[in-house]
Design a protein around this motif. Structure first.
Motif, PDB file in Angstrom:
ATOM      1  N   PHE A 215       0.942   6.158  14.549  1.00 26.63           N
ATOM      2  CA  PHE A 215       1.956   5.096  14.477  1.00 26.63           C
ATOM      3  C   PHE A 215       2.082   4.530  13.059  1.00 26.63           C
ATOM      4  CE2 PHE A 215       2.068   3.564  19.193  1.00 26.63           C
ATOM      5  CZ  PHE A 215       2.456   4.828  19.576  1.00 26.63           C
ATOM      6  N   ALA A 216       0.927   4.319  12.407  1.00 24.59           N
ATOM      7  CA  ALA A 216       0.943   3.696  11.081  1.00 24.59           C
ATOM      8  C   ALA A 216       1.644   4.597  10.066  1.00 24.59           C
ATOM      9  CB  ALA A 216      -0.473   3.385  10.627  1.00 24.59           C
ATOM     10  N   PHE A 217       1.254   5.869  10.011  1.00 30.39           N
ATOM     11  CA  PHE A 217       1.854   6.756   9.016  1.00 30.39           C
ATOM     12  C   PHE A 217       3.320   7.014   9.306  1.00 30.39           C
ATOM     13  CE2 PHE A 217       3.116  10.978   7.562  1.00 30.39           C
ATOM     14  CZ  PHE A 217       2.916  10.825   6.198  1.00 30.39           C
ATOM     15  N   GLN A 218       3.658   7.272  10.575  1.00 31.57           N
ATOM     16  CA  GLN A 218       5.046   7.588  10.903  1.00 31.57           C
ATOM     17  C   GLN A 218       5.960   6.403  10.631  1.00 31.57           C
ATOM     18  OE1 GLN A 218       5.586  10.335  14.114  1.00 31.57           O
ATOM     19  NE2 GLN A 218       7.408   9.268  14.851  1.00 31.57           N
ATOM     20  N   SER A 219       5.500   5.186  10.913  1.00 35.65           N
ATOM     21  CA  SER A 219       6.292   3.985  10.623  1.00 35.65           C
ATOM     22  C   SER A 219       6.466   3.819   9.123  1.00 35.65           C
ATOM     23  CB  SER A 219       5.612   2.746  11.209  1.00 35.65           C
ATOM     24  OG  SER A 219       5.509   2.839  12.618  1.00 35.65           O
ATOM     25  N   PHE A 220       5.370   3.999   8.370  1.00 37.89           N
ATOM     26  CA  PHE A 220       5.443   3.851   6.915  1.00 37.89           C
ATOM     27  C   PHE A 220       6.364   4.896   6.307  1.00 37.89           C
ATOM     28  CE2 PHE A 220       3.864   4.843   2.633  1.00 37.89           C
ATOM     29  CZ  PHE A 220       3.997   3.597   2.031  1.00 37.89           C
ATOM     30  N   GLU A 221       6.248   6.137   6.771  1.00 41.06           N
ATOM     31  CA  GLU A 221       7.087   7.214   6.238  1.00 41.06           C
ATOM     32  C   GLU A 221       8.560   6.966   6.552  1.00 41.06           C
ATOM     33  OE1 GLU A 221       9.094  10.459   4.978  1.00 41.06           O
ATOM     34  OE2 GLU A 221       7.079   9.856   4.362  1.00 41.06           O
ATOM     35  N   ASN A 222       8.861   6.585   7.794  1.00 41.15           N
ATOM     36  CA  ASN A 222      10.257   6.376   8.178  1.00 41.15           C
ATOM     37  C   ASN A 222      10.893   5.236   7.385  1.00 41.15           C
ATOM     38  OD1 ASN A 222      12.296   4.732  10.004  1.00 41.15           O
ATOM     39  ND2 ASN A 222      12.436   6.870  10.637  1.00 41.15           N
ATOM     40  N   ILE A 223      10.215   4.109   7.342  1.00 39.06           N
ATOM     41  CA  ILE A 223      10.764   2.962   6.608  1.00 39.06           C
ATOM     42  C   ILE A 223      10.754   3.250   5.113  1.00 39.06           C
ATOM     43  CG2 ILE A 223      10.392   0.518   6.049  1.00 39.06           C
ATOM     44  CD1 ILE A 223       9.266   0.185   8.891  1.00 39.06           C
ATOM     45  N   GLY A 224       9.695   3.904   4.633  1.00 36.71           N
ATOM     46  CA  GLY A 224       9.586   4.198   3.220  1.00 36.71           C
ATOM     47  C   GLY A 224      10.681   5.116   2.717  1.00 36.71           C
ATOM     48  N   MET A 225      11.096   6.089   3.536  1.00 38.16           N
ATOM     49  CA  MET A 225      12.133   7.011   3.052  1.00 38.16           C
ATOM     50  C   MET A 225      13.490   6.312   2.969  1.00 38.16           C
ATOM     51  SD  MET A 225      12.813   9.577   6.268  1.00 38.16           S
ATOM     52  CE  MET A 225      13.750   9.062   7.719  1.00 38.16           C
ATOM     53  N   THR A 226      13.713   5.297   3.791  1.00 43.96           N
ATOM     54  CA  THR A 226      14.971   4.554   3.686  1.00 43.96           C
ATOM     55  C   THR A 226      14.980   3.650   2.460  1.00 43.96           C
ATOM     56  OG1 THR A 226      14.213   2.673   5.034  1.00 43.96           O
ATOM     57  CG2 THR A 226      15.187   4.540   6.202  1.00 43.96           C
ATOM     58  N   LEU A 227      13.795   3.291   1.972  1.00 45.90           N
ATOM     59  CA  LEU A 227      13.690   2.444   0.780  1.00 45.90           C
ATOM     60  C   LEU A 227      13.524   3.261  -0.492  1.00 45.90           C
ATOM     61  CD1 LEU A 227      11.263  -0.279   2.210  1.00 45.90           C
ATOM     62  CD2 LEU A 227      13.743  -0.420   1.987  1.00 45.90           C
ATOM     63  N   GLY A 228      13.359   4.569  -0.350  1.00 49.47           N
ATOM     64  CA  GLY A 228      13.214   5.433  -1.515  1.00 49.47           C
ATOM     65  C   GLY A 228      11.810   5.533  -2.050  1.00 49.47           C
ATOM     66  N   ILE A 229      10.819   5.049  -1.304  1.00 48.98           N
ATOM     67  CA  ILE A 229       9.438   5.123  -1.778  1.00 48.98           C
ATOM     68  C   ILE A 229       8.660   6.259  -1.132  1.00 48.98           C
ATOM     69  CG2 ILE A 229       9.357   2.665  -2.313  1.00 48.98           C
ATOM     70  CD1 ILE A 229       7.762   2.240   0.260  1.00 48.98           C
ATOM     71  N   MET A 230       9.304   6.981  -0.199  1.00 51.08           N
ATOM     72  CA  MET A 230       8.719   8.162   0.433  1.00 51.08           C
ATOM     73  C   MET A 230       9.801   9.229   0.547  1.00 51.08           C
ATOM     74  SD  MET A 230       5.477   7.697   1.138  1.00 51.08           S
ATOM     75  CE  MET A 230       5.025   8.825   2.461  1.00 51.08           C
ATOM     76  N   PRO A 231       9.403  10.507   0.529  1.00 51.32           N
ATOM     77  CA  PRO A 231      10.408  11.566   0.675  1.00 51.32           C
ATOM     78  C   PRO A 231      10.983  11.594   2.081  1.00 51.32           C
ATOM     79  CG  PRO A 231       8.202  12.494   0.692  1.00 51.32           C
ATOM     80  CD  PRO A 231       8.044  11.036   0.344  1.00 51.32           C
ATOM     81  N   VAL A 232      12.205  12.073   2.207  1.00 50.83           N
ATOM     82  CA  VAL A 232      12.830  12.207   3.526  1.00 50.83           C
ATOM     83  C   VAL A 232      12.106  13.303   4.294  1.00 50.83           C
ATOM     84  CG1 VAL A 232      14.948  12.790   4.758  1.00 50.83           C
ATOM     85  CG2 VAL A 232      15.058  11.420   2.671  1.00 50.83           C
TER      86      VAL A 232
END
Length: 399
Positions: free
Chosen positions: A346-363
Motif C-alpha cells: 500500500f505504501a509504495f503503490q500510493s507513493f508511486e501513483n501520487i508521485g508520478m502525477t507530481l513528477g517526482i516518480m516515473p509513470v
C-alpha cells in the motif's frame, strides 16, 4: 456461550449460530479495526465521485452512459467489501493452509495472460478479457499470494518454536516462491506490478527477522538486474519513454512528456480548495489521459484542491498507521509478516501513483489503492483489508 468461545481464535471463523451474537455484542464489532475500515470506505467513496467526474463526459469510453463507470465502480467496491467479509469469516490462518492452492491458481492465471486469452491495455499485456466489459488483471492477486506464500514459509518453524528466526534455506525457498510469478509478470511486461512485488518482498524479509545479508543482497541483485534489463533492451519502447520523460520533463512535452505535464497542470490549477467537483477545466476538457485509473489523483488535485487531495493522503496514512499497529501487536510471526507485506504494498503503490502525477516518480501504470477505477485492484486491496482485520481478530477476547 461467551463471545470468546463463539469466535474461533484459531482463525477458522465463528460458528454460524454465534455469528450474529458476536457481531451484535462484545465480539466482532468491537474488535474490528474501525479506523482502517472507515478510512478505506471513505477512500472508495471519494474515488467514486472522482471516477464519475473523470468519465461522465467521455462518450468514447462510457458507451454513451455518463453513469457507466460510476455504477461499475460502486459494484467493484461492493464486491470488494464482500470479499473482505469472506476473508474475515475464513480467517488468515485458514487461508494459510490454502496457500499452495491459491499460489497455483495465481501462477496459472498469469500464465494465461501470455496465451491468446491475454489482452493488451495501455501497452501492458497484463489482462484476461472475458467479454461483456469484464476483465481480470491477475498480477493484482499475485501480490497477495506472494505475501501469504512467503509468510507461510518464513514463519512456519518460528511460530512452531523450532527456530528464533528463518534460516538461510527457508529464506531462499521463499524468494524462489516469489520469483516465479514475478518473472512471468515481467514477461508481460508489467514493470509497475513487478516494482510493487519487489518492495513487498523486501518488506516481508525485513519483518521476518531474516539476516540483513539477504536484504542487502536482494537490493544489490535488484540494481544489477535493473541495469541488465536496460542494457539488454528488455523493456518495451513505451516504458523507456516513460523513464526518459521522468528524467527530463521537458522532453517532447506533446509526446512522451504529455501525461506528466498535463497532470501537474491539473493539480497546480486546483489551488487550496479546488475548482469544485465536476468543474475542473482540465478534467472536463479531457486533457489528462487515464484520469479514472492511473491519474485519478489529478481529478482530486484540480477539483478538490490541496484540501481534498490532502484528505486522500491522510486517509491512506490512517490505513498504513493502523496496519503498522496490527503488525506490531499480533502474537505470531505469520500475522506480522502478512501485515508488513500489505503495508509495503500500500505504501509504495500510493507513493508511486501520487508521485508520478507530481513528477517526482516515473509513470508506472499503478492504480491508487481504493480510489482508482478497476475491479482487480479494488478486489485485491479489500481482500488485503480483510487479512488485516483477521490478524487483529486472532487475539483472544476475555469472556
Amino acid at each position: 456461550m461467551t463471545g470468546a468461545n463463539n469466535f474461533s481464535v484459531s482463525g477458522y471463523g465463528p460458528d454460524r449460530a454465534g455469528w450474529t451474537r458476536i457481531f451484535a455484542r462484545d465480539g466482532l464489532a468491537r474488535r474490528l479495526d474501525w479506523p482502517i475500515l472507515l478510512s478505506a470506505t471513505a477512500l472508495s467513496l471519494i474515488g467514486t465521485a472522482l471516477v464519475y467526474s473523470a468519465t461522465r463526459n467521455r462518450t468514447e469510453i462510457n458507451q454513451g452512459d455518463p453513469y457507466y463507470f460510476l455504477i461499475r465502480h460502486l459494484m467493484n467496491t461492493g464486491i470488494g467489501f464482500a470479499l473482505m467479509i469472506g476473508t474475515i469469516w475464513l480467517g488468515h490462518r485458514t487461508l494459510r493452509t490454502a496457500v499452495p492452492i491459491l499460489y497455483g491458481i495465481s501462477v496459472f492465471l498469469v500464465l494465461l495472460v501470455l496465451t491468446p486469452l491475454g489482452a493488451t491495455v495501455n501497452g501492458a499485456h497484463a489482462w484476461i478479457v472475458f467479454g461483456g466489459g469484464f476483465s481480470l488483471q491477475p498480477s493484482e492477486f499475485v501480490k497477495i499470494t506472494i505475501i501469504l506464500g512467503m509468510a507461510m514459509l518464513l514463519a512456519a518453524r518460528v511460530d512452531a518454536g523450532d527456530k528464533p528466526h528463518p534460516d538461510h534455506r527457508t529464506v531462499a525457498q521463499s524468494l524462489g516462491l516469489a520469483a516465479v510469478p514475478m518473472l512471468i509478470v515481467m514477461l508481460m511486461p508489467d514493470l509497475g506490478s513487478v516494482m510493487v512485488m519487489v518492495i513487498i518482498v523486501l518488506g516481508v524479509l525485513l519483518a521476518s527477522g531474516a539476516s540483513n545479508r539477504w536484504v542487502f543482497g536482494l537490493i544489490g541483485a535488484g540494481a544489477v538486474g535493473a541495469l541488465a534489463i536496460w542494457q539488454l533492451h528488455i523493456l518495451d519502447q513505451y516504458q523507456i519513454n516513460r523513464f526518459a520523460a521522468f528524467a527530463n520533463p521537458n522532453l517532447d512535452p506533446a509526446g512522451v512528456g504529455y501525461n506528466t505535464n498535463q497532470a501537474r497542470i491539473a493539480i497546480g490549477s486546483g489551488g487550496l480548495t479546488g475548482a469544485g467537483l465536476f468543474h475542473g477545466s482540465q478534467t472536463t476538457g479531457q486533457f489528462v489521459p487515464e484520469q479514472q485509473t492511473d491519474f485519478v489523483f489529478t481529478v482530486a488535485g484540480e477539483e478538490l484542491g490541496f484540501v481534498g487531495a490532502g484528505l486522500i493522503i491522510v486517509l491512506l496514512g490512517v490505513v498504513l498507521w493502523r496496519a503498522c499497529r496490527i503488525a506490531r501487536e499480533t502474537t505470531e510471526l505469520y500475522g506480522t509478516i502478512v501485515a508488513a507485506g500489505i503495508i509495503a504494498w500500500f505504501a509504495f503503490q500510493s507513493f508511486e501513483n501520487i508521485g508520478m502525477t507530481l513528477g517526482i516518480m516515473p509513470v508506472a501504470g499503478l492504480p491508487l489503492p481504493f480510489v482508482s477505477y478497476g475491479g482487480s485492484s479494488m478486489f485485491a486491496v479489500w481482500l488485503a483489508v480483510g487479512l488485516l482485520q483477521s490478524i487483529r481478530l486472532q487475539r483472544p477476547v476475555s469472556a
